[in-house]
Design a protein around this motif. Sequence first.
Motif, PDB file in Angstrom:
ATOM      1  N   LEU A   1       4.332  13.934  -6.859  1.00 16.81           N
ATOM      2  CA  LEU A   1       4.836  12.575  -6.634  1.00 16.81           C
ATOM      3  C   LEU A   1       4.078  11.892  -5.499  1.00 16.81           C
ATOM      4  CD1 LEU A   1       6.887  10.343  -7.237  1.00 16.81           C
ATOM      5  CD2 LEU A   1       8.504  11.506  -5.713  1.00 16.81           C
ATOM      6  N   ALA A   2       3.818  12.622  -4.415  1.00 18.07           N
ATOM      7  CA  ALA A   2       3.060  12.066  -3.290  1.00 18.07           C
ATOM      8  C   ALA A   2       1.650  11.689  -3.727  1.00 18.07           C
ATOM      9  CB  ALA A   2       3.001  13.079  -2.145  1.00 18.07           C
ATOM     10  N   TYR A   3       1.053  12.515  -4.567  1.00 22.09           N
ATOM     11  CA  TYR A   3      -0.296  12.237  -5.076  1.00 22.09           C
ATOM     12  C   TYR A   3      -0.294  10.965  -5.925  1.00 22.09           C
ATOM     13  CZ  TYR A   3      -4.652  12.839  -7.666  1.00 22.09           C
ATOM     14  OH  TYR A   3      -5.886  12.639  -8.232  1.00 22.09           O
ATOM     15  N   PHE A   4       0.740  10.793  -6.749  1.00 21.92           N
ATOM     16  CA  PHE A   4       0.833   9.608  -7.598  1.00 21.92           C
ATOM     17  C   PHE A   4       1.007   8.346  -6.744  1.00 21.92           C
ATOM     18  CE2 PHE A   4       3.454   6.523  -9.945  1.00 21.92           C
ATOM     19  CZ  PHE A   4       2.619   6.288 -11.037  1.00 21.92           C
ATOM     20  N   ILE A   5       1.857   8.434  -5.718  1.00 24.11           N
ATOM     21  CA  ILE A   5       2.067   7.292  -4.820  1.00 24.11           C
ATOM     22  C   ILE A   5       0.760   6.939  -4.109  1.00 24.11           C
ATOM     23  CG2 ILE A   5       3.235   6.530  -2.708  1.00 24.11           C
ATOM     24  CD1 ILE A   5       5.649   8.241  -3.631  1.00 24.11           C
ATOM     25  N   ALA A   6       0.044   7.960  -3.636  1.00 21.69           N
ATOM     26  CA  ALA A   6      -1.238   7.729  -2.968  1.00 21.69           C
ATOM     27  C   ALA A   6      -2.233   7.080  -3.925  1.00 21.69           C
ATOM     28  CB  ALA A   6      -1.796   9.052  -2.434  1.00 21.69           C
ATOM     29  N   PHE A   7      -2.256   7.552  -5.168  1.00 24.92           N
ATOM     30  CA  PHE A   7      -3.177   7.024  -6.188  1.00 24.92           C
ATOM     31  C   PHE A   7      -2.938   5.533  -6.415  1.00 24.92           C
ATOM     32  CE2 PHE A   7      -4.344   6.215 -10.626  1.00 24.92           C
ATOM     33  CZ  PHE A   7      -5.664   6.678 -10.635  1.00 24.92           C
ATOM     34  N   LYS A   8      -1.679   5.134  -6.541  1.00 29.02           N
ATOM     35  CA  LYS A   8      -1.358   3.724  -6.775  1.00 29.02           C
ATOM     36  C   LYS A   8      -1.637   2.884  -5.523  1.00 29.02           C
ATOM     37  CE  LYS A   8      -0.266   2.510 -10.101  1.00 29.02           C
ATOM     38  NZ  LYS A   8      -1.086   2.195 -11.286  1.00 29.02           N
ATOM     39  N   THR A   9      -1.394   3.457  -4.338  1.00 26.58           N
ATOM     40  CA  THR A   9      -1.668   2.732  -3.099  1.00 26.58           C
ATOM     41  C   THR A   9      -3.158   2.495  -2.925  1.00 26.58           C
ATOM     42  OG1 THR A   9       0.265   3.801  -2.084  1.00 26.58           O
ATOM     43  CG2 THR A   9      -1.278   2.706  -0.601  1.00 26.58           C
ATOM     44  N   ILE A  10      -3.970   3.467  -3.330  1.00 22.76           N
ATOM     45  CA  ILE A  10      -5.433   3.313  -3.267  1.00 22.76           C
ATOM     46  C   ILE A  10      -5.863   2.092  -4.072  1.00 22.76           C
ATOM     47  CG2 ILE A  10      -7.635   4.316  -4.016  1.00 22.76           C
ATOM     48  CD1 ILE A  10      -6.412   7.072  -3.353  1.00 22.76           C
ATOM     49  N   ASP A  11      -5.302   1.917  -5.268  1.00 20.29           N
ATOM     50  CA  ASP A  11      -5.637   0.762  -6.112  1.00 20.29           C
ATOM     51  C   ASP A  11      -5.310  -0.548  -5.392  1.00 20.29           C
ATOM     52  OD1 ASP A  11      -6.580   2.311  -8.155  1.00 20.29           O
ATOM     53  OD2 ASP A  11      -4.742   2.236  -9.339  1.00 20.29           O
ATOM     54  N   ILE A  12      -4.143  -0.591  -4.734  1.00 11.88           N
ATOM     55  CA  ILE A  12      -3.727  -1.811  -4.039  1.00 11.88           C
ATOM     56  C   ILE A  12      -4.668  -2.115  -2.880  1.00 11.88           C
ATOM     57  CG2 ILE A  12      -1.907  -2.851  -2.633  1.00 11.88           C
ATOM     58  CD1 ILE A  12       0.121  -1.294  -4.330  1.00 11.88           C
ATOM     59  N   VAL A  13      -5.041  -1.078  -2.124  1.00 13.94           N
ATOM     60  CA  VAL A  13      -5.921  -1.287  -0.969  1.00 13.94           C
ATOM     61  C   VAL A  13      -7.305  -1.749  -1.417  1.00 13.94           C
ATOM     62  CG1 VAL A  13      -7.095  -0.142   0.951  1.00 13.94           C
ATOM     63  CG2 VAL A  13      -4.697   0.367   0.476  1.00 13.94           C
ATOM     64  N   ILE A  14      -7.826  -1.152  -2.484  1.00 12.75           N
ATOM     65  CA  ILE A  14      -9.173  -1.495  -2.946  1.00 12.75           C
ATOM     66  C   ILE A  14      -9.202  -2.869  -3.601  1.00 12.75           C
ATOM     67  CG2 ILE A  14     -11.012  -0.868  -4.572  1.00 12.75           C
ATOM     68  CD1 ILE A  14     -10.295   2.055  -4.099  1.00 12.75           C
ATOM     69  N   GLN A  15      -8.226  -3.141  -4.475  1.00 11.18           N
ATOM     70  CA  GLN A  15      -8.230  -4.376  -5.248  1.00 11.18           C
ATOM     71  C   GLN A  15      -7.422  -5.488  -4.597  1.00 11.18           C
ATOM     72  OE1 GLN A  15      -6.855  -3.332  -9.163  1.00 11.18           O
ATOM     73  NE2 GLN A  15      -8.543  -1.920  -9.541  1.00 11.18           N
ATOM     74  N   GLY A  16      -6.461  -5.122  -3.741  1.00 11.37           N
ATOM     75  CA  GLY A  16      -5.597  -6.118  -3.119  1.00 11.37           C
ATOM     76  C   GLY A  16      -4.432  -6.476  -4.032  1.00 11.37           C
ATOM     77  N   PHE A  17      -3.431  -7.144  -3.470  1.00 11.04           N
ATOM     78  CA  PHE A  17      -2.279  -7.577  -4.254  1.00 11.04           C
ATOM     79  C   PHE A  17      -2.667  -8.707  -5.200  1.00 11.04           C
ATOM     80  CE2 PHE A  17      -0.070  -5.608  -0.669  1.00 11.04           C
ATOM     81  CZ  PHE A  17       0.902  -4.887  -1.330  1.00 11.04           C
TER      82      PHE A  17
END
Length: 270
Positions: free
Chosen positions: A165-181
């Motif tokens: 679950l932590a890995y999945f949360i990190a994975f989705k957060t990476i997308d937000i940081v790279i691409q932005g909201f």
Amino acid sequence: MIIAGAIFMAMGLELFLVPNHLLDGGIVGISIILAHLTGFELGLFIFLLNIPFFFLGYKQIGKTFALSTVLGITVLSISTYLLHPVPRFTDDLLLATVFGGIALGVGVGLVIRYGGSLDGTEILAILFNKTTPLSVGEIIMFFNLMIFTIAGFVFTWEQAMYSVLAYFIAFKTIDIVIQGFDESKSVYIISDYVDDVGQAIMDRLGRGVTYLHGEGAYTGDEKKIIFTVITRLEEAKLKTIVEDIDTHAFLAIGNIAEVRGGRFKKRNIH
């Protein structure tokens, strides 16, 4: 930003995940398991296990990437060592999973966005991808599945599941940081009222449109196709605009990682 990203990841590991026997995927996950079994410092394993990937990254991707990766992993290793005596923030596994995953995602996302890496798994996957029919994503997935399975035997299966679950949360957060909201989307529209739809998008949404020329394979009819780029927040309004004019319009929307140049900047709507 690479230094800041490495520190963020170290905080996620030492303040939330590692004290609760949770782990990340990749080389960092292996390092956490080895540090737990041997009693040696986590930062030592992170640095040593990533050394081969410094050279692979230099050969496969380039000098700048390799140097950025060396900087990121060195700072990560030192930061985990300095933070190791700090008491954990929480004993609640769910809270540790969520906030640890977010901190990891922010850290890794910053480093990737500015041209580096904090884990050699991606480089290894690229090499295997050249000799196997599997994609880079599939190779990373199988590699991490193996690590989380081992974690189930070393720690507990409950902690292994929280780690996923932590890995999945990190994975989705990476997308937000790279691409932005403000994620961009490409849009293709085929309509019998193409001029009206195009004008409405410009007037009501403030976005420029481009008309492409196509031909129906079945009918042979020539068609004008609308192409435009919008943000994620504008998607619902665009659909409303199209449906107001043509309920039978064909609409295809896809994600775009990056938009540069042209006239993407939004016009003022009068």
